[in-house]
Design a protein around this motif. Structure first.
Motif, PDB file in Angstrom:
ATOM      1  N   PHE A   1       0.834  -1.208   0.000  1.00  0.00           N
ATOM      2  CA  PHE A   1       0.000   0.000   0.000  1.00  0.00           C
ATOM      3  C   PHE A   1       0.865   1.253   0.000  1.00  0.00           C
ATOM      4  CE2 PHE A   1      -2.157   3.479   2.138  1.00  0.00           C
ATOM      5  CZ  PHE A   1      -3.333   3.559   1.415  1.00  0.00           C
ATOM      6  N   ASP A   2       1.874   1.278   0.876  1.00  0.00           N
ATOM      7  CA  ASP A   2       2.751   2.447   0.930  1.00  0.00           C
ATOM      8  C   ASP A   2       3.403   2.697  -0.424  1.00  0.00           C
ATOM      9  OD1 ASP A   2       2.154   2.716   3.601  1.00  0.00           O
ATOM     10  OD2 ASP A   2       4.113   2.060   4.330  1.00  0.00           O
TER      11      ASP A   2
ATOM     12  N   ASP B   1      10.628   2.619   4.524  1.00  0.00           N
ATOM     13  CA  ASP B   1      11.215   3.567   3.576  1.00  0.00           C
ATOM     14  C   ASP B   1      11.471   2.898   2.235  1.00  0.00           C
ATOM     15  OD1 ASP B   1      14.012   2.416   3.581  1.00  0.00           O
ATOM     16  OD2 ASP B   1      13.963   3.072   5.659  1.00  0.00           O
ATOM     17  N   PHE B   2      11.534   3.706   1.193  1.00  0.00           N
ATOM     18  CA  PHE B   2      11.717   3.219  -0.176  1.00  0.00           C
ATOM     19  C   PHE B   2      12.823   4.003  -0.862  1.00  0.00           C
ATOM     20  CE2 PHE B   2       7.272   2.451   0.884  1.00  0.00           C
ATOM     21  CZ  PHE B   2       7.079   1.149   0.461  1.00  0.00           C
TER      22      PHE B   2
ATOM     23  N   CYS C   1       7.456  12.750   1.658  1.00  0.00           N
ATOM     24  CA  CYS C   1       8.358  12.792   0.512  1.00  0.00           C
ATOM     25  C   CYS C   1       9.591  13.556   0.968  1.00  0.00           C
ATOM     26  CB  CYS C   1       7.685  13.491  -0.669  1.00  0.00           C
ATOM     27  SG  CYS C   1       8.776  13.694  -2.102  1.00  0.00           S
ATOM     28  N   ASP C   2      10.726  12.879   0.984  1.00  0.00           N
ATOM     29  CA  ASP C   2      11.919  13.398   1.650  1.00  0.00           C
ATOM     30  C   ASP C   2      12.408  14.725   1.070  1.00  0.00           C
ATOM     31  OD1 ASP C   2      13.625  12.465   3.857  1.00  0.00           O
ATOM     32  OD2 ASP C   2      15.256  12.539   2.388  1.00  0.00           O
TER      33      ASP C   2
ATOM     34  N   PHE D   1      11.074   8.243   0.144  1.00  0.00           N
ATOM     35  CA  PHE D   1       9.782   8.193   0.833  1.00  0.00           C
ATOM     36  C   PHE D   1       9.909   7.392   2.120  1.00  0.00           C
ATOM     37  CE2 PHE D   1       8.903   8.526  -3.706  1.00  0.00           C
ATOM     38  CZ  PHE D   1       8.041   9.617  -3.751  1.00  0.00           C
ATOM     39  N   THR D   2       9.252   7.887   3.163  1.00  0.00           N
ATOM     40  CA  THR D   2       9.167   7.169   4.432  1.00  0.00           C
ATOM     41  C   THR D   2       7.733   7.228   4.940  1.00  0.00           C
ATOM     42  OG1 THR D   2      11.462   7.679   5.029  1.00  0.00           O
ATOM     43  CG2 THR D   2       9.984   7.038   6.808  1.00  0.00           C
TER      44      THR D   2
END
Length: 259
Positions: free
Chosen positions: A121-122, A249-250, A221-222, A169-170
């Protein structure tokens, strides 16, 4: 897959949501019970035992086209114990340029259906350049517990200031919050990184909120924001206090530019 949460994240740099409203096809109580048991058994964060922090960490990859999640193998430390390494480069001033090694998640948790669905989902809320998703996207999954047992205890996240993570992204998903004060989340302008909320101008703060209910969540959004969670202290009840959350995180696999 575009969604209203993705649109908000793209526009505002952060988004809040409640996963219990999303996963209506999963028996959440049973899956959350297993996750709660994993949090009960978290080891002390060896890098900060004085900060009353407990954690495990594992890495996976997700295939952008199918959403399939594959967990990466553990490495072994000098004592022969399984570990996963975590590196944030210059983004965490407390451990700048340092690798940290954490005990990994259990195989039972890696097989937990809710954990897998949260990752998927993330990822669906993130957005990328076409080149970034030619290869699998790397996923970091942190189980972090802040626990306070006495009125004098204070539990801190790392770093204890507004910061960016270094991953594009986290996402943060509350699992349990009981008998604590604090744990206030602040979202601010990127330039505020390295400072505390009290040290910045009010107009630099984009949002301030407290996650209170199980599966209450937010993502950042970092590049667009800095973020922070304040320390927690024990509440007025007699029992120990706890704030437990899953952080995901991605970041993309680096690929050569297309010709």
């Amino acid at each position: 897959m575009n969604s209203r949460y993705q649109d908000i994240l793209r526009q505002e740099g952060y988004v809040k949501f409640q996963l219990a409203d999303v996963f209506t096809d999963i028996h959440l109580e049973a899956e959350l019970k297993a996750i709660g048991e994993a949090f009960d058994q978290l080891p002390v964060d060896a890098y900060a035992p004085e900060f009353n922090r407990y954690r495990r960490y594992s890495r996976a990859v997700i295939l952008p086209r199918t959403g399939q999640v594959e967990w990466l193998p553990n490495t072994v430390d000098a004592a022969g114990q399984p570990v996963q390494e975590y590196f944030q480069g210059p983004y965490n001033p407390e451990y700048a340029g340092s690798y940290r090694r954490f005990p990994p998640l259990s195989e039972k948790i890696k097989a937990n259906r809710l954990v897998e669905r949260i990752i998927q989902f993330d990822f669906c809320q993130t957005f990328w350049d076409e080149r970034d998703i030619l290869l699998p996207v790397h996923v970091g999954v942190h189980f972090v517990k802040l626990k306070v047992e006495t009125d004098e205890d204070e539990a801190l996240s790392s770093p204890n200031c507004l910061h960016q993570d270094g991953e594009p992204f986290t996402f943060v998903h509350l699992i349990r919050r009981k008998n604590v004060t604090g744990g206030v989340n602040t979202i601010a302008e990127p330039a505020c990184a390295g400072r505390l909320p009290r040290e910045i101008k009010a107009e630099s703060v984009r949002a301030s909120f407290t996650l209170k209910d199980s599966l209450e969540s937010y993502g950042v959004c970092d590049q667009k924001v800095s973020h922070y969670v304040s320390p927690v202290k024990k509440g007025s009840e007699g029992a120990a206090g706890e704030r437990s959350a899953i952080l995901i995180d991605f970041q993309p696999t680096v690929v050569a530019p297309l010709e």
